[in-house]
Design a protein around this motif. Structure first.
Motif, mmCIF file in Angstrom:
data_model
loop_
_atom_site.group_PDB
_atom_site.id
_atom_site.type_symbol
_atom_site.label_atom_id
_atom_site.label_comp_id
_atom_site.label_asym_id
_atom_site.label_seq_id
_atom_site.Cartn_x
_atom_site.Cartn_y
_atom_site.Cartn_z
ATOM 1 N N PHE A 109 -6.700 -34.605 13.699
ATOM 2 C CA PHE A 109 -7.441 -33.471 14.243
ATOM 3 C C PHE A 109 -7.090 -33.308 15.709
ATOM 4 O O PHE A 109 -7.296 -34.207 16.523
ATOM 5 N N ASP A 110 -6.545 -32.150 16.054
ATOM 6 C CA ASP A 110 -6.082 -31.878 17.412
ATOM 7 C C ASP A 110 -7.236 -31.319 18.233
ATOM 8 O O ASP A 110 -7.436 -30.101 18.307
ATOM 9 N N ALA A 111 -7.995 -32.212 18.844
ATOM 10 C CA ALA A 111 -9.172 -31.810 19.606
ATOM 11 C C ALA A 111 -8.836 -30.913 20.795
ATOM 12 O O ALA A 111 -9.530 -29.913 21.030
ATOM 13 N N PHE A 114 -8.335 -27.416 19.616
ATOM 14 C CA PHE A 114 -9.616 -26.862 19.179
ATOM 15 C C PHE A 114 -10.425 -26.368 20.377
ATOM 16 O O PHE A 114 -11.013 -25.276 20.345
ATOM 17 N N ILE A 115 -10.441 -27.150 21.464
ATOM 18 C CA ILE A 115 -11.195 -26.776 22.661
ATOM 19 C C ILE A 115 -10.570 -25.556 23.328
ATOM 20 O O ILE A 115 -11.271 -24.619 23.737
ATOM 21 N N ILE A 116 -9.250 -25.543 23.436
ATOM 22 C CA ILE A 116 -8.558 -24.409 24.067
ATOM 23 C C ILE A 116 -8.820 -23.127 23.277
ATOM 24 O O ILE A 116 -9.140 -22.074 23.846
ATOM 25 N N CYS A 117 -8.693 -23.212 21.960
ATOM 26 C CA CYS A 117 -8.919 -22.053 21.104
ATOM 27 C C CYS A 117 -10.367 -21.564 21.224
ATOM 28 O O CYS A 117 -10.625 -20.362 21.351
ATOM 29 N N ARG A 158 1.130 -24.026 22.156
ATOM 30 C CA ARG A 158 0.913 -25.437 21.862
ATOM 31 C C ARG A 158 1.067 -25.709 20.371
ATOM 32 O O ARG A 158 1.690 -26.705 19.963
ATOM 33 N N GLU A 159 0.508 -24.826 19.543
ATOM 34 C CA GLU A 159 0.568 -25.022 18.095
ATOM 35 C C GLU A 159 2.000 -24.972 17.581
ATOM 36 O O GLU A 159 2.354 -25.669 16.622
ATOM 37 N N LEU A 166 -3.150 -27.617 14.558
ATOM 38 C CA LEU A 166 -4.468 -27.276 14.045
ATOM 39 C C LEU A 166 -4.369 -26.066 13.120
ATOM 40 O O LEU A 166 -4.981 -26.017 12.054
ATOM 41 N N ILE A 167 -3.584 -25.069 13.529
ATOM 42 C CA ILE A 167 -3.279 -23.892 12.711
ATOM 43 C C ILE A 167 -1.778 -23.667 12.768
ATOM 44 O O ILE A 167 -1.218 -23.452 13.847
ATOM 45 N N SER A 168 -1.126 -23.697 11.635
ATOM 46 C CA SER A 168 0.318 -23.471 11.598
ATOM 47 C C SER A 168 0.608 -21.989 11.831
ATOM 48 O O SER A 168 0.166 -21.129 11.075
#
Length: 276
Positions: A109-111, A114-117, A158-159, A166-168
């Motif tokens: 899980f790429d925390a 997740f926070i940036i998004c 980043r992704e 986190l999302i491809s």
């Protein structure tokens, strides 16, 4: 979240509780869809997705009616007690019958992503929300939008570099999926907007109560109950294209009818347009 709203001494605490509720609902909805796609037969996927859609269509529309009735009879806190009781009751069959799919424990899980998004979308939401009161030139409007947009760009870049994103971003290379995603976003925005505007129209402009606003939305709730299941079954039989064309036509007709509503329009006309 519901208990925290009830006990909240200040508005910021109540707002935090509502964020908790939104997070729970946001996690629950895709989990429900995933369970349907994994466990149900593919040839009847439309029907089962339609049944699953009752939670997002029928019950979401029915909520204002229930909430209005409870608020009028017992006060606004009674609605959150009602939600709390429903969640406790639903936890029992969920824990008993819902099967764990296991997941891929090698995925990380790429925390940070997740926070940036999360902060990116919060910035966009805050900026556009402030625009209705402050005007587009106000710093509280354009600054959150700029910061949110930069964070979203950072998130996408980043992704693309992550081994386990986190999302491809590759899924958006599929043109059909990309347009379907855009259409779903526009539809969701319109749906949520109507759920906000109709109660404000009935209560602020027409002087009605919360129960009156719920009753205006009630016909749409009943139609959604039938439409969710019916559209799913029709999709299994005729495919998605014909069903989407028909449903889009209904949406356009209902929106055009709503354009003619003013402060003297009968509420039954507004209810009819929402049902369509």
């Amino acid at each position: 979240g519901s208990l925290l709203v009830i006990a909240a001494p200040l508005f910021p605490v109540a707002l935090l509780a509502r964020v908790m509720q939104a997070a729970g609902a946001g996690l629950m909805m895709p989990a429900m869809q995933t369970m349907v796609m994994v466990d149900m037969p593919h040839e009847r996927m439309g029907l089962f997705m339609g049944i699953n859609g009752i939670a997002m269509g029928f019950m979401v529309n029915l909520g204002p009616t229930i909430g209005g009735a409870l608020e009028s009879a017992f006060g606004w806190k009674s609605f959150f007690w009602f939600i709390f009781a429903c969640m406790v009751i639903m936890m029992i069959p969920t824990m008993k019958y819902a099967r764990s799919q296991g997941g891929n424990k090698q995925e990380r899980f790429d925390a940070p992503s997740f926070i940036i998004c999360g902060f990116g979308f919060v910035g966009l939401l805050l900026g556009f929300s402030n625009a209705s009161n402050l005007g587009v030139t106000h710093v509280a409007v354009w600054l959150p939008i700029i910061v949110g947009s930069l964070l979203i760009v950072l998130f996408v870049r980043r992704e693309k570099r992550m081994v386990s994103p986190l999302i491809s971003m590759d899924i958006f290379a599929d043109r059909q999926y990309c347009w379907g995603f855009i259409g779903s976003c526009v539809l969701s925005a319109a749906f949520v907007g109507v759920m906000l505007v109709i109660p404000l129209y009935v209560e602020e402009l027409r002087g009605g109560t919360a129960l009156d606003a719920g009753i205006v939305l009630l016909p749409a709730s009943l139609v959604a109950l039938v439409a969710n299941v019916g559209a799913g079954a029709l999709m299994d039989k005729f495919g998605a294209r014909k069903v989407l064309i028909a449903t889009t036509t209904f949406l356009v007709v209902g929106a055009v009818l709503a354009l003619f509503c003013d402060d003297e329009t009968p509420l039954w006309f507004l209810a009819m347009s929402q049902a369509i």
